[in-house]
Design an enzyme around this catalytic site. Structure first.
Site, PDB file in Angstrom:
ATOM      1  N   GLU A   1       0.944  -6.051   7.051  1.00  0.00           N
ATOM      2  CA  GLU A   1       1.713  -5.612   8.219  1.00  0.00           C
ATOM      3  C   GLU A   1       3.116  -5.170   7.832  1.00  0.00           C
ATOM      4  O   GLU A   1       3.694  -4.326   8.502  1.00  0.00           O
ATOM      5  CB  GLU A   1       1.791  -6.719   9.267  1.00  0.00           C
ATOM      6  CG  GLU A   1       0.454  -7.124   9.857  1.00  0.00           C
ATOM      7  CD  GLU A   1      -0.312  -8.144   9.005  1.00  0.00           C
ATOM      8  OE1 GLU A   1       0.193  -8.519   7.932  1.00  0.00           O
ATOM      9  OE2 GLU A   1      -1.413  -8.540   9.416  1.00  0.00           O
TER      10      GLU A   1
ATOM     11  N   ASP B   1      -8.909   0.950 -25.460  1.00  0.00           N
ATOM     12  CA  ASP B   1      -9.341   0.697 -24.092  1.00  0.00           C
ATOM     13  C   ASP B   1      -9.720   1.974 -23.369  1.00  0.00           C
ATOM     14  O   ASP B   1      -9.159   3.039 -23.625  1.00  0.00           O
ATOM     15  CB  ASP B   1      -8.203   0.065 -23.265  1.00  0.00           C
ATOM     16  CG  ASP B   1      -8.046  -1.400 -23.562  1.00  0.00           C
ATOM     17  OD1 ASP B   1      -8.889  -1.948 -24.301  1.00  0.00           O
ATOM     18  OD2 ASP B   1      -7.086  -1.982 -23.047  1.00  0.00           O
TER      19      ASP B   1
ATOM     20  N   ARG C   1      -2.246  -8.004 -21.001  1.00  0.00           N
ATOM     21  CA  ARG C   1      -3.076  -7.575 -22.130  1.00  0.00           C
ATOM     22  C   ARG C   1      -2.408  -6.475 -22.951  1.00  0.00           C
ATOM     23  O   ARG C   1      -2.852  -6.173 -24.063  1.00  0.00           O
ATOM     24  CB  ARG C   1      -4.466  -7.161 -21.661  1.00  0.00           C
ATOM     25  CG  ARG C   1      -4.503  -6.003 -20.703  1.00  0.00           C
ATOM     26  CD  ARG C   1      -5.839  -5.925 -20.003  1.00  0.00           C
ATOM     27  NE  ARG C   1      -6.964  -6.011 -20.942  1.00  0.00           N
ATOM     28  CZ  ARG C   1      -7.274  -5.091 -21.843  1.00  0.00           C
ATOM     29  NH1 ARG C   1      -6.545  -3.997 -21.944  1.00  0.00           N
ATOM     30  NH2 ARG C   1      -8.289  -5.243 -22.650  1.00  0.00           N
TER      31      ARG C   1
ATOM     32  N   PRO D   1       0.812  -1.220   0.000  1.00  0.00           N
ATOM     33  CA  PRO D   1       0.000   0.000   0.000  1.00  0.00           C
ATOM     34  C   PRO D   1       0.848   1.274   0.000  1.00  0.00           C
ATOM     35  O   PRO D   1       0.352   2.351  -0.305  1.00  0.00           O
ATOM     36  CB  PRO D   1      -0.839  -0.106   1.274  1.00  0.00           C
ATOM     37  CG  PRO D   1      -0.425  -1.331   1.986  1.00  0.00           C
ATOM     38  CD  PRO D   1       0.546  -2.087   1.147  1.00  0.00           C
TER      39      PRO D   1
HETATM   40 CL1  6GU Z   1      -0.265  -3.792  -3.376  1.00  0.00          CL
HETATM   41  N1  6GU Z   1      -1.054  -4.437  -0.959  1.00  0.00           N
HETATM   42  C1  6GU Z   1      -1.855  -4.320   0.111  1.00  0.00           C
HETATM   43  N2  6GU Z   1      -1.617  -5.095   1.159  1.00  0.00           N
HETATM   44  N3  6GU Z   1      -2.848  -3.463   0.185  1.00  0.00           N
HETATM   45  C2  6GU Z   1      -3.057  -2.704  -0.893  1.00  0.00           C
HETATM   46  C3  6GU Z   1      -2.274  -2.778  -2.026  1.00  0.00           C
HETATM   47  C4  6GU Z   1      -1.257  -3.670  -2.040  1.00  0.00           C
HETATM   48  N4  6GU Z   1      -2.738  -1.895  -2.921  1.00  0.00           N
HETATM   49  C5  6GU Z   1      -3.756  -1.298  -2.332  1.00  0.00           C
HETATM   50  N5  6GU Z   1      -3.970  -1.779  -1.103  1.00  0.00           N
END
Ligand code: 6GU
Length: 237
Positions: free
Chosen positions: A122, A175, A160, A94
């Site tokens: 985590e 697209d 793709r 994230p």
């Molecule tokens: Cl790549 N990993 C996690 N754990 N949560 C996320 C993410 C990735 N992308 C958005 N939320």
């Protein structure tokens, strides 16, 4: 392109790469996709893939040793500057840069060997980032428990875009997003369904008019639902 996915949940991927465009691309040898269990690269008796965070706190952190061993086995080195050109090691987290179509296009165009490390929510020991990772990627501003669903999203978005993956009947240029707009509405038979009619312009065979209508509808849809794409304030396109 060769793709190696590193995960502590290899079974998660089951048949997920065995359908549609990805399946076809694999059969045509446009892409090779391998899923690896990080646990297979442990050397300790308990085959530990995670451990408690130094400094305390909730959750477990993925340990560096098996991830380094996996990258050394797959890439030939854990020294990022020594990677072959065309090798990218992506950590899904994230904290990464948001996945948008231009990032997918860049990766699809430049990458011959892609290693995808599925992080846990985590965390992953920071020395993985420091030594191995070329790109940290997030698929959006929401919380997943792990990078596995994100890996499926990334692989689909990339495959793709690979040359010849879509076949002659479709093209990635048309697209949604590739032109910075949402897609226009689509209709198929019947021309009237439960009292709802297909717009006349699509039935009359005037291709210039159809193109104009589609462009207008794409703009209208983008204006209504994703104003940020038009204002370019999202850094999206
Ligand atoms: Cl790549 N990993 C996690 N754990 N949560 C996320 C993410 C990735 N992308 C958005 N939320």
């Amino acid at each position: 392109m060769r793709i190696d996915v590193l995960t502590i949940f290899p079974e998660f991927f089951g048949q997920v790469f065995d359908f549609g465009i990805i399946r076809r691309a694999k059969l045509a040898e446009i892409v090779e996709i391998n899923v690896h269990d990080i646990r297979e690269f442990t050397t300790d008796k308990h085959r530990m893939v995670d451990d408690r965070p130094f400094g305390g706190g909730d959750g477990m952190v993925l340990k560096p040793e098996p991830i380094f061993a996996a990258v050394e086995s797959l890439v030939g080195t854990s020294d990022r500057p020594s990677y072959d050109e065309g090798t990218r090691v992506v950590l899904l987290t994230p904290q990464g840069q948001p996945l948008k179509q231009p990032l997918a296009k860049g990766l699809a165009d430049e990458t011959k060997h892609l290693v995808i490390i599925c992080g846990r929510y985590e965390g992953v020991d920071e020395r993985v980032n420091a030594s191995l990772v070329t790109d940290e990627v997030s698929i959006g501003d929401y919380v997943l428990s792990g990078g596995e669903p994100a890996a499926v999203v990334l692989v689909d978005a990339l495959v793709r875009l690979l040359p010849n993956a879509l076949g002659s009947e479709t093209s990635a240029e048309n697209d949604s997003f590739s032109n910075g707009l949402l897609d226009y509405p689509h209709f198929t038979r019947p021309a009237e369904f439960r009292g709802m009619k297909v717009p006349d312009v699509l039935l009359n065979g005037n291709h210039a008019e159809i193109e104009k209508w589609r462009r207008e509808k794409a703009l209208e849809k983008t204006r209504n639902f994703r104003k940020d794409l038009l204002e370019g304030e999202n850094g999206d396109m």
